[in-house]
Design a protein around this motif. Structure first.
Motif, PDB file in Angstrom:
ATOM      1  N   GLU A 235       0.636  -1.191   0.135  1.00 11.18           N
ATOM      2  CA  GLU A 235      -0.188  -0.004   0.133  1.00 11.18           C
ATOM      3  C   GLU A 235       0.907   1.218  -0.031  1.00 11.18           C
ATOM      4  OE1 GLU A 235      -3.835  -1.047   2.573  1.00 11.18           O
ATOM      5  OE2 GLU A 235      -2.567   0.235   3.429  1.00 11.18           O
ATOM      6  N   GLY A 236       0.243   2.091  -0.548  1.00  8.87           N
ATOM      7  CA  GLY A 236       1.055   3.540  -0.591  1.00  8.87           C
ATOM      8  C   GLY A 236       2.159   3.803  -1.306  1.00  8.87           C
ATOM      9  N   ARG A 237       2.335   2.664  -2.155  1.00 12.78           N
ATOM     10  CA  ARG A 237       3.805   2.919  -2.847  1.00 12.78           C
ATOM     11  C   ARG A 237       3.322   3.687  -4.280  1.00 12.78           C
ATOM     12  NH1 ARG A 237       7.047  -2.994  -2.845  1.00 12.78           N
ATOM     13  NH2 ARG A 237       6.843  -3.080  -0.480  1.00 12.78           N
ATOM     14  N   ARG A 238       4.184   4.426  -4.996  1.00 19.53           N
ATOM     15  CA  ARG A 238       4.209   5.178  -5.661  1.00 19.53           C
ATOM     16  C   ARG A 238       3.271   4.215  -7.003  1.00 19.53           C
ATOM     17  NH1 ARG A 238       7.869   6.181 -10.129  1.00 19.53           N
ATOM     18  NH2 ARG A 238       9.006   4.928  -8.940  1.00 19.53           N
ATOM     19  N   LYS A 239       3.712   3.228  -7.455  1.00 14.03           N
ATOM     20  CA  LYS A 239       3.142   2.504  -8.457  1.00 14.03           C
ATOM     21  C   LYS A 239       1.754   1.998  -8.187  1.00 14.03           C
ATOM     22  CE  LYS A 239       7.292   1.868 -11.096  1.00 14.03           C
ATOM     23  NZ  LYS A 239       8.331   1.193 -11.448  1.00 14.03           N
ATOM     24  N   GLY A 240       1.275   2.136  -7.035  1.00 10.26           N
ATOM     25  CA  GLY A 240      -0.158   1.945  -6.645  1.00 10.26           C
ATOM     26  C   GLY A 240      -0.508   0.304  -7.114  1.00 10.26           C
ATOM     27  N   LEU A 241      -1.896   0.043  -7.005  1.00 10.98           N
ATOM     28  CA  LEU A 241      -2.311  -1.218  -7.394  1.00 10.98           C
ATOM     29  C   LEU A 241      -1.756  -1.828  -8.582  1.00 10.98           C
ATOM     30  CD1 LEU A 241      -4.356  -3.542  -6.750  1.00 10.98           C
ATOM     31  CD2 LEU A 241      -6.005  -2.139  -7.642  1.00 10.98           C
ATOM     32  N   GLN A 242      -1.742  -0.779  -9.692  1.00  9.15           N
ATOM     33  CA  GLN A 242      -1.220  -1.030 -10.949  1.00  9.15           C
ATOM     34  C   GLN A 242       0.063  -1.723 -10.853  1.00  9.15           C
ATOM     35  OE1 GLN A 242      -3.010  -0.774 -14.456  1.00  9.15           O
ATOM     36  NE2 GLN A 242      -1.691  -2.552 -14.164  1.00  9.15           N
ATOM     37  N   GLY A 243       0.945  -1.041 -10.161  1.00  5.15           N
ATOM     38  CA  GLY A 243       2.466  -1.643 -10.012  1.00  5.15           C
ATOM     39  C   GLY A 243       2.409  -2.910  -9.224  1.00  5.15           C
ATOM     40  N   PHE A 244       1.531  -3.003  -8.250  1.00  6.53           N
ATOM     41  CA  PHE A 244       1.497  -4.382  -7.676  1.00  6.53           C
ATOM     42  C   PHE A 244       1.195  -5.585  -8.325  1.00  6.53           C
ATOM     43  CE2 PHE A 244      -1.242  -7.791  -5.673  1.00  6.53           C
ATOM     44  CZ  PHE A 244      -0.071  -8.161  -4.676  1.00  6.53           C
ATOM     45  N   LEU A 245       0.100  -5.310  -9.438  1.00  5.66           N
ATOM     46  CA  LEU A 245      -0.274  -6.195 -10.473  1.00  5.66           C
ATOM     47  C   LEU A 245       0.918  -6.672 -11.555  1.00  5.66           C
ATOM     48  CD1 LEU A 245      -3.981  -5.152 -10.929  1.00  5.66           C
ATOM     49  CD2 LEU A 245      -3.135  -7.217  -9.839  1.00  5.66           C
ATOM     50  N   ASP A 246       1.507  -5.503 -11.893  1.00  5.96           N
ATOM     51  CA  ASP A 246       2.756  -5.938 -12.666  1.00  5.96           C
ATOM     52  C   ASP A 246       3.749  -6.647 -11.919  1.00  5.96           C
ATOM     53  OD1 ASP A 246       1.554  -4.172 -14.783  1.00  5.96           O
ATOM     54  OD2 ASP A 246       2.919  -2.472 -14.342  1.00  5.96           O
ATOM     55  N   GLY A 247       4.069  -6.429 -10.820  1.00  6.91           N
ATOM     56  CA  GLY A 247       4.963  -7.352 -10.008  1.00  6.91           C
ATOM     57  C   GLY A 247       4.664  -8.663 -10.031  1.00  6.91           C
ATOM     58  N   VAL A 248       3.165  -8.912  -9.741  1.00 12.48           N
ATOM     59  CA  VAL A 248       2.913 -10.297  -9.617  1.00 12.48           C
ATOM     60  C   VAL A 248       2.946 -10.761 -10.986  1.00 12.48           C
ATOM     61  CG1 VAL A 248       0.964 -11.755  -9.426  1.00 12.48           C
ATOM     62  CG2 VAL A 248       1.125  -9.918  -7.905  1.00 12.48           C
ATOM     63  N   ALA A 249       2.654 -10.371 -12.120  1.00  9.05           N
ATOM     64  CA  ALA A 249       2.622 -10.850 -13.516  1.00  9.05           C
ATOM     65  C   ALA A 249       4.343 -11.209 -13.862  1.00  9.05           C
ATOM     66  CB  ALA A 249       2.091  -9.935 -14.415  1.00  9.05           C
ATOM     67  N   LEU A 250       4.985 -10.323 -13.271  1.00  8.16           N
ATOM     68  CA  LEU A 250       6.342 -10.635 -13.628  1.00  8.16           C
ATOM     69  C   LEU A 250       7.175 -11.323 -12.623  1.00  8.16           C
ATOM     70  CD1 LEU A 250       7.144  -6.885 -14.795  1.00  8.16           C
ATOM     71  CD2 LEU A 250       7.067  -8.945 -16.434  1.00  8.16           C
ATOM     72  N   GLN A 251       6.210 -11.786 -11.521  1.00 11.04           N
ATOM     73  CA  GLN A 251       6.819 -12.512 -10.542  1.00 11.04           C
ATOM     74  C   GLN A 251       8.174 -11.870  -9.827  1.00 11.04           C
ATOM     75  OE1 GLN A 251       6.848 -16.325 -10.434  1.00 11.04           O
ATOM     76  NE2 GLN A 251       4.939 -16.615 -11.605  1.00 11.04           N
ATOM     77  N   GLN A 252       7.860 -10.483  -9.721  1.00 15.16           N
ATOM     78  CA  GLN A 252       9.035 -10.042  -8.788  1.00 15.16           C
ATOM     79  C   GLN A 252       8.458  -9.041  -7.974  1.00 15.16           C
ATOM     80  OE1 GLN A 252       9.125  -6.282 -11.689  1.00 15.16           O
ATOM     81  NE2 GLN A 252      11.010  -7.606 -11.681  1.00 15.16           N
ATOM     82  N   ASP A 253       7.395  -9.469  -7.436  1.00 15.60           N
ATOM     83  CA  ASP A 253       6.919  -8.477  -6.308  1.00 15.60           C
ATOM     84  C   ASP A 253       7.826  -8.680  -4.982  1.00 15.60           C
ATOM     85  OD1 ASP A 253       5.267 -10.411  -4.533  1.00 15.60           O
ATOM     86  OD2 ASP A 253       4.480  -8.498  -4.363  1.00 15.60           O
ATOM     87  N   ARG A 254       7.243  -8.146  -3.926  1.00 15.46           N
ATOM     88  CA  ARG A 254       8.079  -8.256  -2.673  1.00 15.46           C
ATOM     89  C   ARG A 254       8.236  -9.492  -2.085  1.00 15.46           C
ATOM     90  NH1 ARG A 254       5.326  -9.134   1.200  1.00 15.46           N
ATOM     91  NH2 ARG A 254       6.945  -8.530   2.625  1.00 15.46           N
ATOM     92  N   ASP A 255       7.156 -10.506  -2.528  1.00 16.45           N
ATOM     93  CA  ASP A 255       7.257 -11.744  -2.139  1.00 16.45           C
ATOM     94  C   ASP A 255       8.488 -12.543  -2.443  1.00 16.45           C
ATOM     95  OD1 ASP A 255       5.211 -14.616  -1.916  1.00 16.45           O
ATOM     96  OD2 ASP A 255       4.521 -12.676  -1.011  1.00 16.45           O
ATOM     97  N   ASP A 256       8.948 -12.301  -3.757  1.00 17.67           N
ATOM     98  CA  ASP A 256      10.231 -12.481  -3.927  1.00 17.67           C
ATOM     99  C   ASP A 256      11.326 -12.049  -2.970  1.00 17.67           C
ATOM    100  OD1 ASP A 256      10.863 -12.881  -7.624  1.00 17.67           O
ATOM    101  OD2 ASP A 256       9.797 -14.099  -6.336  1.00 17.67           O
ATOM    102  N   ASP A 257      11.126 -10.963  -2.526  1.00 15.55           N
ATOM    103  CA  ASP A 257      12.208 -10.618  -1.621  1.00 15.55           C
ATOM    104  C   ASP A 257      12.143 -11.543  -0.242  1.00 15.55           C
ATOM    105  OD1 ASP A 257      12.531  -8.650  -3.537  1.00 15.55           O
ATOM    106  OD2 ASP A 257      11.631  -7.175  -2.296  1.00 15.55           O
ATOM    107  N   ASP A 258      10.956 -11.823   0.020  1.00  9.63           N
ATOM    108  CA  ASP A 258      10.917 -12.601   1.150  1.00  9.63           C
ATOM    109  C   ASP A 258      11.608 -14.254   0.799  1.00  9.63           C
ATOM    110  OD1 ASP A 258       9.439 -11.014   2.303  1.00  9.63           O
ATOM    111  OD2 ASP A 258       7.471 -11.837   2.337  1.00  9.63           O
ATOM    112  N   ILE A 259      11.308 -14.683  -0.258  1.00  6.67           N
ATOM    113  CA  ILE A 259      11.893 -15.948  -0.708  1.00  6.67           C
ATOM    114  C   ILE A 259      13.737 -15.540  -0.594  1.00  6.67           C
ATOM    115  CG2 ILE A 259      12.229 -17.422  -2.600  1.00  6.67           C
ATOM    116  CD1 ILE A 259       9.430 -16.940  -3.332  1.00  6.67           C
TER     117      ILE A 259
END
Ligand code: ATP
Ligand code: MG
Length: 667
Positions: free
Chosen positions: A519-543
């Motif tokens: 939440e509250g990131r510059r790229k908003g919901l769209q940025g979150f969805l892009d990250g998921v499609a490219l599989q590089q969202d913060r979840d990856d950092d956790d991994i």
């Protein structure tokens, strides 16, 4: 400049590459010779020389590699400089370009990226529509043909009336209608927008005046076009790669991009690196001996200063269960007696399915592990459903996701209503959502269905704007949405077992958590969805932060290194893979084997089984012919019972083992 960065940490050839900031540079060198290290140091050096960090672009192939490079760059630079450097994969670079400029091609900027199951769903639907339910055109085959033809720029079939040609046309046309793109489109459209719009091209050329590409041997024609377009007149391009590690021929990668680099860039400075800093002599010698069997390669003489203390082992296993057992036993033992952290170990395999047995063994012994490049969290059904809602909010034209969620959870919008709406949407060339909102359509529905549709529309509308607002608390809002539709209860009811219920529920909680974190990131919901499609969202950092034994396919292991490597399942039909043999790409499989061997730093073990259990039945296997091609100087052959030090019955494995020993002593 922080003290961490010193050019003197590079050898003279590496340093020459790092210091040549302007004009084209080609580093063509073998595995583990410090190509990635050189690129990373080059970034730091450029910034030290006054190049603005924001003008530097470093591209690589996998998210894992990009993360690693970002980390290494971060370690060499001041934090604010490091943040300004763009380190990303080709696909995420294209998303960046397209989110800004795709409107030039007649798409809307809120396009959706379709991956895996979205694509198969769409193609399956088209095939059924065109040819009826019992058509036997396989949707996966259709998709891969379409993908290949898209990348080549020529249609699958020149017979316009053939089914596949019709499916291809419909697929591409529908994507556009849905304001959606697939992974191939990302590259195709980015190249197109740069080629057709000089002002867009100039803008991006000025944005990234210094370009570096790692693993360049795996670029295809489109990626090459993208690089040349961005490089412009200045040609400040540094590419690094190894022709012996080209493993994406099946995706259209062109080794010629690197071998004939001079055709694309004028008078490049060419640098060769030959000292390997990663592996011991036994590992390197073994690697050299396999790759020698490929023809038409640039000869390299890799050497290492590190004599090492271990020889390379080849172990014959009776079956795949025992293979997993032995590997896990050894890891456990090395951890206990040699105090080796679990991070030091990697198990490499040819196909995803091979990880399962290792996972369950590791779990059994409570050893932490991570699967790299395995099935994605985001491909799970419940997660796809939630993503479906988010996607529909972001892109109202996204029919695929709308149809996915329209009656999940059940809200009284039945198949008849959905059928009517899709038919009408096709007839009018409008999105399904547009049809649902249309009063004319609503009047056609019986009162109950109409009520359900109106409720659904109102529900979406209430959340759309607040969730898409810049820096919106979209995670918190979505939690409300999920609550209101009673998603979790409904999902739990569809589960068959308690274990499934728990696991899906846990996934949903995890997902909601990660959404709130974004939440509250510059790229908003769209940025979150892009990250998921490219599989590089913060979840990856956790991994990334997760520690433990790495389970990883050979393709995903590219560029990585581990002190202890187990290369498992080295059997004919697995490595080299059966399909590759049929397609005549034995050389590429050999390169894949070479990539695997060269990941090891200190200790390498290769295993093969005499049989694998399939559906409860043992199926006999043969050791890979690649094993016979290895030079035996540094090889030790073992049978399982020798290592396990407990007598087992004389069996199949031993006869293979005896055969091999005889063969090797002759050689
Ligand atoms: P690959 O072909 O597998 O991608 P690479 O050529 O990119 O390999 P790197 O990963 O950059 O190689 O380096 C391999 C290892 O060698 C790393 O651990 C790196 O830190 C080390 N290394 C590289 N160059 C030097 C050097 N000049 N001095 C000491 N260590 C080095
Ligand atoms: Mg590398």
């Amino acid at each position: 400049m922080p003290a961490k960065f010193r050019l003197s940490d590079l050898n003279p050839a590496q340093r020459a590459a790092a210091e040549q900031i302007r004009g084209p540079v080609l580093i063509l060198a073998g595995a583990g010779t410090g190509k990635t290290r050189t690129v990373t140091a080059r970034v730091a050096h450029m910034i030290a020389e006054g190049v603005p960090a924001a003008q530097i672009l470093a591209v690589t192939f996998t998210n894992k590699a990009a993360n690693e490079m970002r980390e290494r760059v971060g370690g060499m630079l001041r934090k604010d400089d490091a943040k300004k450097v763009t380190v990303c994969t080709f696909h995420s670079l294209c998303v960046r370009i397209l989110r800004v400029s795709i409107d030039r091609l007649g798409y809307k900027k809120n396009f959706t990226i379709y991956t895996g199951s979205d694509q198969t769903g769409l193609v399956r639907k088209i095939i059924t529509r065109k040819a009826g339910k019992d058509e036997n055109l396989d949707h996966n085959l259709a998709l891969s043909l379409i993908s290949r033809s898209k990348n080549k720029g020529i249609p699958v079939s020149d017979r316009a009336d053939s089914l596949i040609a019709e499916v291809e046309q419909a697929y591409n046309a529908e994507l556009k209608l849905l304001n959606a793109v697939d992974f191939d489109d990302l590259l195709i459209l980015a190249v197109k927008v740069l080629a057709e719009h000089p002002d867009v091209r100039r803008e991006w050329q000025q944005r990234f005046r210094y370009i570096m590409v790692d693993e360049f041997q795996d670029t295809n024609a489109l990626q090459m076009k993208l690089v040349t377009a961005l490089a412009g007149e200045e040609q400040n391009v540094c590419v690094v790669g190894d022709d012996d590690q080209s493993i994406y021929g099946w995706r259209g990668a062109e080794i010629s991009n690197i071998l004939e680099f001079e055709r694309f860039f004028d008078d490049p400075k060419v640098i060769k690196l030959e000292q390997n800093y990663r592996s011991t002599t036994p590992i390197l010698h073994t690697a050299n001996s396999i790759i020698r069997h490929n023809i038409g390669r640039r000869e390299k003489r890799l050497w290492s200063e590190n004599p090492g203390s271990d020889r390379v082992r080849v172990v014959a296993m009776p079956d795949d269960r025992i293979e997993a057992q032995l590997v896990v036993d050894e890891i456990l033992e090395a951890n206990a007696t040699e105090k080796r952290p679990y991070d030091d170990f990697a198990v490499l395999f040819r196909t995803n399915g091979q990880s399962r047995l290792f996972e369950s063994k590791l779990r059994e012994f409570k050893i932490p592990y991570r699967v790299i490049g395995g099935q994605s969290f985001f491909d799970r059904r419940e997660i796809k459903d939630l993503l479906g809602y988010l996607s529909v909010l972001a892109n109202p034209d996204d029919d695929v996701n709308l149809l996915r969620v329209i009656n999940t959870p059940a809200r009284g919008i039945g198949a008849t209503t959905v059928g009517l709406a899709t038919e009408r949407s096709r007839a009018l060339g409008r999105s399904v959502l547009w049809v649902l909102e249309d009063e004319g359509f609503q009047k056609m529905l019986p009162p109950k269905a109409r009520g359900a549709v109106l409720d659904f529309l109102a529900f979406l509308e209430r959340f759309r704007e607040p969730m898409l607002a810049p820096s919106a608390p979209f995670g918190t809002l979505f939690a409300k949405m999920v609550d209101e539709m009673d998603f979790i209860e409904a999902m739990r009811r569809t589960c068959k077992t308690d274990a499934e219920r728990d696991s899906r529920h846990r996934n949903v909680s995890e997902f909601m958590e990660s959404l709130r974190d974004s939440e509250g990131r510059r790229k908003g919901l769209q940025g979150f969805l892009d990250g998921v499609a490219l599989q590089q969202d913060r979840d990856d950092d956790d991994i990334e932060k997760q520690q433990g034994v790495s389970l990883i396919t050979l393709h995903a292991a590219k560029g990585l290194e581990f002190p202890f490597v187990y290369l498992v399942g080295v059997e004919e039909g697995v490595l080299p893979h059966k399909r590759a043999l049929e397609e005549g790409s034995r050389d590429e499989e050999r390169r894949l084997f070479y990539v695997g061997i060269t990941r090891a730093m200190q200790r390498l073990t290769m295993t093969f089984c005499s049989s694998r259990i399939r559906y409860g039945e043992p199926v006999p296997c043969q050791r890979s012919s690649f094993l016979d091609e290895l030079d035996p100087t540094y090889l030790d052959l073992h049978s399982y019972d020798e290592l396990a030090a407990e007598p087992v019955e004389e069996d199949h494995a031993l006869s293979y083992f005896a055969q091999m020993k005889a063969m090797l002593s002759e050689g």
